[in-house]
Design a protein around this motif. Structure first.
Motif, PDB file in Angstrom:
ATOM      1  N   GLN A   1      27.032 -12.625  -1.770  1.00  0.00           N
ATOM      2  CA  GLN A   1      26.133 -12.225  -0.687  1.00  0.00           C
ATOM      3  C   GLN A   1      24.741 -11.845  -1.196  1.00  0.00           C
ATOM      4  OE1 GLN A   1      28.375  -8.986   0.991  1.00  0.00           O
ATOM      5  NE2 GLN A   1      29.746 -10.323   2.156  1.00  0.00           N
ATOM      6  N   ALA A   2      24.573 -11.816  -2.528  1.00  0.00           N
ATOM      7  CA  ALA A   2      23.334 -11.261  -3.079  1.00  0.00           C
ATOM      8  C   ALA A   2      22.537 -12.239  -3.941  1.00  0.00           C
ATOM      9  CB  ALA A   2      23.659 -10.011  -3.908  1.00  0.00           C
ATOM     10  N   TRP A   3      23.032 -13.488  -4.127  1.00  0.00           N
ATOM     11  CA  TRP A   3      22.278 -14.418  -4.973  1.00  0.00           C
ATOM     12  C   TRP A   3      20.863 -14.612  -4.468  1.00  0.00           C
ATOM     13  CZ3 TRP A   3      25.078 -14.582  -8.970  1.00  0.00           C
ATOM     14  CH2 TRP A   3      26.441 -14.915  -8.987  1.00  0.00           C
ATOM     15  N   PRO A   4      19.877 -14.701  -5.381  1.00  0.00           N
ATOM     16  CA  PRO A   4      18.552 -15.157  -4.945  1.00  0.00           C
ATOM     17  C   PRO A   4      18.630 -16.617  -4.502  1.00  0.00           C
ATOM     18  CG  PRO A   4      18.602 -14.777  -7.343  1.00  0.00           C
ATOM     19  CD  PRO A   4      19.947 -14.411  -6.806  1.00  0.00           C
ATOM     20  N   PHE A   5      17.694 -17.033  -3.666  1.00  0.00           N
ATOM     21  CA  PHE A   5      17.701 -18.424  -3.198  1.00  0.00           C
ATOM     22  C   PHE A   5      16.379 -19.082  -3.564  1.00  0.00           C
ATOM     23  CE2 PHE A   5      16.930 -21.828  -0.191  1.00  0.00           C
ATOM     24  CZ  PHE A   5      18.132 -22.521  -0.279  1.00  0.00           C
ATOM     25  N   PRO A   6      16.450 -20.235  -4.239  1.00  0.00           N
ATOM     26  CA  PRO A   6      17.670 -20.868  -4.754  1.00  0.00           C
ATOM     27  C   PRO A   6      18.189 -20.129  -5.986  1.00  0.00           C
ATOM     28  CG  PRO A   6      15.750 -22.115  -5.448  1.00  0.00           C
ATOM     29  CD  PRO A   6      15.237 -21.037  -4.535  1.00  0.00           C
ATOM     30  N   SER A   7      19.488 -20.116  -6.161  1.00  0.00           N
ATOM     31  CA  SER A   7      20.079 -19.388  -7.286  1.00  0.00           C
ATOM     32  C   SER A   7      19.878 -20.160  -8.589  1.00  0.00           C
ATOM     33  CB  SER A   7      21.574 -19.179  -7.058  1.00  0.00           C
ATOM     34  OG  SER A   7      22.170 -18.609  -8.223  1.00  0.00           O
ATOM     35  N   PRO A   8      19.388 -19.479  -9.634  1.00  0.00           N
ATOM     36  CA  PRO A   8      19.192 -20.160 -10.920  1.00  0.00           C
ATOM     37  C   PRO A   8      20.379 -20.018 -11.861  1.00  0.00           C
ATOM     38  CG  PRO A   8      18.193 -18.001 -11.019  1.00  0.00           C
ATOM     39  CD  PRO A   8      18.845 -18.105  -9.657  1.00  0.00           C
ATOM     40  N   PHE A   9      21.471 -19.407 -11.383  1.00  0.00           N
ATOM     41  CA  PHE A   9      22.523 -18.965 -12.293  1.00  0.00           C
ATOM     42  C   PHE A   9      23.642 -19.987 -12.497  1.00  0.00           C
ATOM     43  CE2 PHE A   9      20.999 -14.905 -10.333  1.00  0.00           C
ATOM     44  CZ  PHE A   9      20.333 -14.445 -11.456  1.00  0.00           C
ATOM     45  N   GLN A  10      24.102 -20.049 -13.734  1.00  0.00           N
ATOM     46  CA  GLN A  10      25.349 -20.714 -14.083  1.00  0.00           C
ATOM     47  C   GLN A  10      26.428 -19.623 -14.125  1.00  0.00           C
ATOM     48  OE1 GLN A  10      24.802 -22.797 -17.810  1.00  0.00           O
ATOM     49  NE2 GLN A  10      22.701 -23.313 -17.261  1.00  0.00           N
ATOM     50  N   VAL A  11      27.481 -19.792 -13.349  1.00  0.00           N
ATOM     51  CA  VAL A  11      28.450 -18.715 -13.152  1.00  0.00           C
ATOM     52  C   VAL A  11      29.786 -19.076 -13.785  1.00  0.00           C
ATOM     53  CG1 VAL A  11      29.655 -17.313 -11.439  1.00  0.00           C
ATOM     54  CG2 VAL A  11      27.292 -18.057 -11.013  1.00  0.00           C
ATOM     55  N   SER A  12      30.333 -18.137 -14.546  1.00  0.00           N
ATOM     56  CA  SER A  12      31.671 -18.316 -15.103  1.00  0.00           C
ATOM     57  C   SER A  12      32.658 -17.453 -14.331  1.00  0.00           C
ATOM     58  CB  SER A  12      31.705 -17.954 -16.592  1.00  0.00           C
ATOM     59  OG  SER A  12      31.486 -16.573 -16.787  1.00  0.00           O
ATOM     60  N   VAL A  13      33.852 -17.984 -14.142  1.00  0.00           N
ATOM     61  CA  VAL A  13      34.922 -17.352 -13.381  1.00  0.00           C
ATOM     62  C   VAL A  13      36.105 -17.140 -14.306  1.00  0.00           C
ATOM     63  CG1 VAL A  13      36.586 -17.755 -11.504  1.00  0.00           C
ATOM     64  CG2 VAL A  13      34.163 -18.333 -11.187  1.00  0.00           C
ATOM     65  N   ARG A  14      36.834 -16.059 -14.108  1.00  0.00           N
ATOM     66  CA  ARG A  14      38.030 -15.805 -14.916  1.00  0.00           C
ATOM     67  C   ARG A  14      39.284 -15.868 -14.051  1.00  0.00           C
ATOM     68  NH1 ARG A  14      36.376 -10.971 -19.048  1.00  0.00           N
ATOM     69  NH2 ARG A  14      38.648 -10.817 -19.181  1.00  0.00           N
ATOM     70  N   THR A  15      40.397 -16.206 -14.691  1.00  0.00           N
ATOM     71  CA  THR A  15      41.651 -16.411 -13.966  1.00  0.00           C
ATOM     72  C   THR A  15      42.433 -15.118 -13.798  1.00  0.00           C
ATOM     73  OG1 THR A  15      42.948 -16.800 -15.971  1.00  0.00           O
ATOM     74  CG2 THR A  15      41.853 -18.715 -14.976  1.00  0.00           C
ATOM     75  N   LEU A  16      43.382 -15.167 -12.877  1.00  0.00           N
ATOM     76  CA  LEU A  16      44.422 -14.142 -12.788  1.00  0.00           C
ATOM     77  C   LEU A  16      45.419 -14.344 -13.933  1.00  0.00           C
ATOM     78  CD1 LEU A  16      45.278 -14.156  -8.969  1.00  0.00           C
ATOM     79  CD2 LEU A  16      43.884 -12.487 -10.211  1.00  0.00           C
ATOM     80  N   PRO A  17      46.253 -13.348 -14.228  1.00  0.00           N
ATOM     81  CA  PRO A  17      47.292 -13.536 -15.254  1.00  0.00           C
ATOM     82  C   PRO A  17      48.267 -14.634 -14.848  1.00  0.00           C
ATOM     83  CG  PRO A  17      47.031 -11.207 -14.698  1.00  0.00           C
ATOM     84  CD  PRO A  17      46.241 -11.974 -13.687  1.00  0.00           C
ATOM     85  N   VAL A  18      48.768 -15.383 -15.831  1.00  0.00           N
ATOM     86  CA  VAL A  18      49.707 -16.462 -15.537  1.00  0.00           C
ATOM     87  C   VAL A  18      51.038 -15.908 -15.052  1.00  0.00           C
ATOM     88  CG1 VAL A  18      50.784 -16.663 -17.817  1.00  0.00           C
ATOM     89  CG2 VAL A  18      50.472 -18.716 -16.403  1.00  0.00           C
ATOM     90  N   SER A  19      51.276 -14.626 -15.250  1.00  0.00           N
ATOM     91  CA  SER A  19      52.498 -14.012 -14.722  1.00  0.00           C
ATOM     92  C   SER A  19      52.553 -14.081 -13.201  1.00  0.00           C
ATOM     93  CB  SER A  19      52.599 -12.549 -15.177  1.00  0.00           C
ATOM     94  OG  SER A  19      51.455 -11.824 -14.772  1.00  0.00           O
TER      95      SER A  19
END
Length: 297
Positions: free
Chosen positions: A65-83
């Motif tokens: 909800q807060a990205w600047p426009f246009p967003s210049p960011f490369q975003v990395s996401v992390r996973t939930l545990p495989v359990s």
């Protein structure tokens, strides 16, 4: 022809935005959103292009909800545990993009390398490969500590990225050859936990109980930095940014004020220090010692 811009230390910087109450200043929802927008706009204006996220709480939604426009960011996401199951891991990775308001992410990282070493490791990795093949994420990889044997896992799974805990106080990844091994495998290394839970910023009384035995060494390191007229933030950033094998340095920030301090320290001239003399415990070739320094970033 337009000449390419010379690379600066900020080009290596990635931000992990901290939302936890103990770091972030409590504020009403509207003020919190405005503060986050200001932080992200400050990052964009400073030339920061990478944001590292975690699937915890509402942090992803607030960022979306807060990205600047246009967003210049490369975003990395992390996973939930495989359990939680590989189906749940995949569904949550897709959901992370939705919450972030992104059609695709730069990187998807397995949050704990131990998930790859278990019985579901290959199935988990195949799900990440499928998400990459579908164009939802440009790169895939995993987060690790030295004890996880990241180079061995990298040979087995051939990731694009390994996010590795590495900082001024814990230099084992460098001295034990882990960074050079990963670089030889053409793996991008992202250094995390670079502030080492803020240990250099605490006085002896504020140290966690398990770190009390290190109080004399930490005092000595702080004294050496003071004698060299280098503040701890400048030293911690300069060490990580100066590692040639590291392509990104993940710094946690909770406000625009903290970010401005990080940016200023990043731009400061690299100090001439004996880095090896500033580690908490001597790094050894075994790289399996007992030192444990963790961080949300």
């Amino acid at each position: 022809m337009i000449p390419s811009r010379a690379q600066t230390p900020v080009d290596k910087l990635a931000l992990a935005v901290v939302h936890e109450p103990e770091r972030a200043i409590p504020a009403p929802a509207g003020a919190r959103e405005e503060s986050l927008r200001f932080l992200l706009q400050t990052a964009a204006d400073s030339g920061v292009t990478r944001i590292a996220t975690r699937p915890d709480g509402d942090g992803e939604r607030w960022l979306g909800q807060a990205w600047p426009f246009p967003s210049p960011f490369q975003v990395s996401v992390r996973t939930l545990p495989v359990s939680d199951g590989v189906d749940r891991v995949e569904a949550r990775a897709r959901r992370s993009l939705e919450r972030l308001g992104l059609p695709r992410g730069d990187a998807l990282l397995i949050s704990n390398a131990c998930d790859l070493a278990g019985t579901e490791g290959r199935a988990l990795w195949d799900r990440l490969l499928a998400l990459k093949d579908r164009g939802l994420f440009r790169r895939i990889g995993f987060c690790a500590t030295v004890e996880d044997g990241p180079a061995l896992l990298a040979r087995r799974f051939q990731p694009d990225i390994v996010q590795l805990k590495c900082n001024l106080l814990d230099q084992r990844a460098q001295h034990a050859g882990v960074l050079s091994e990963l670089a030889a495998l053409d793996v991008a290394v992202h250094a995390s936990s670079i502030f080492a839970d803020g240990l250099l910023f605490m006085n002896s009384e504020a140290l966690p109980v398990e770190m009390h035995r290190h109080a004399p060494t930490l005092s000595r390191i702080r004294r050496r930095l003071a004698e060299a007229r280098v503040d701890p933030m400048q030293a911690t950033l300069a060490y990580a940014l100066g590692l040639p094998e590291v392509s990104a340095v993940v710094a946690s920030v909770a406000s625009a004020a903290e970010l401005r301090a990080v940016i200023a320290a990043t731009h400061a001239p690299a100090p001439d220090l004996d880095w090896a003399a500033l580690q908490l415990e001597p790094a050894t070739a075994s790289a399996a010692g007992p030192l444990r320094i963790s961080s949300a970033a």
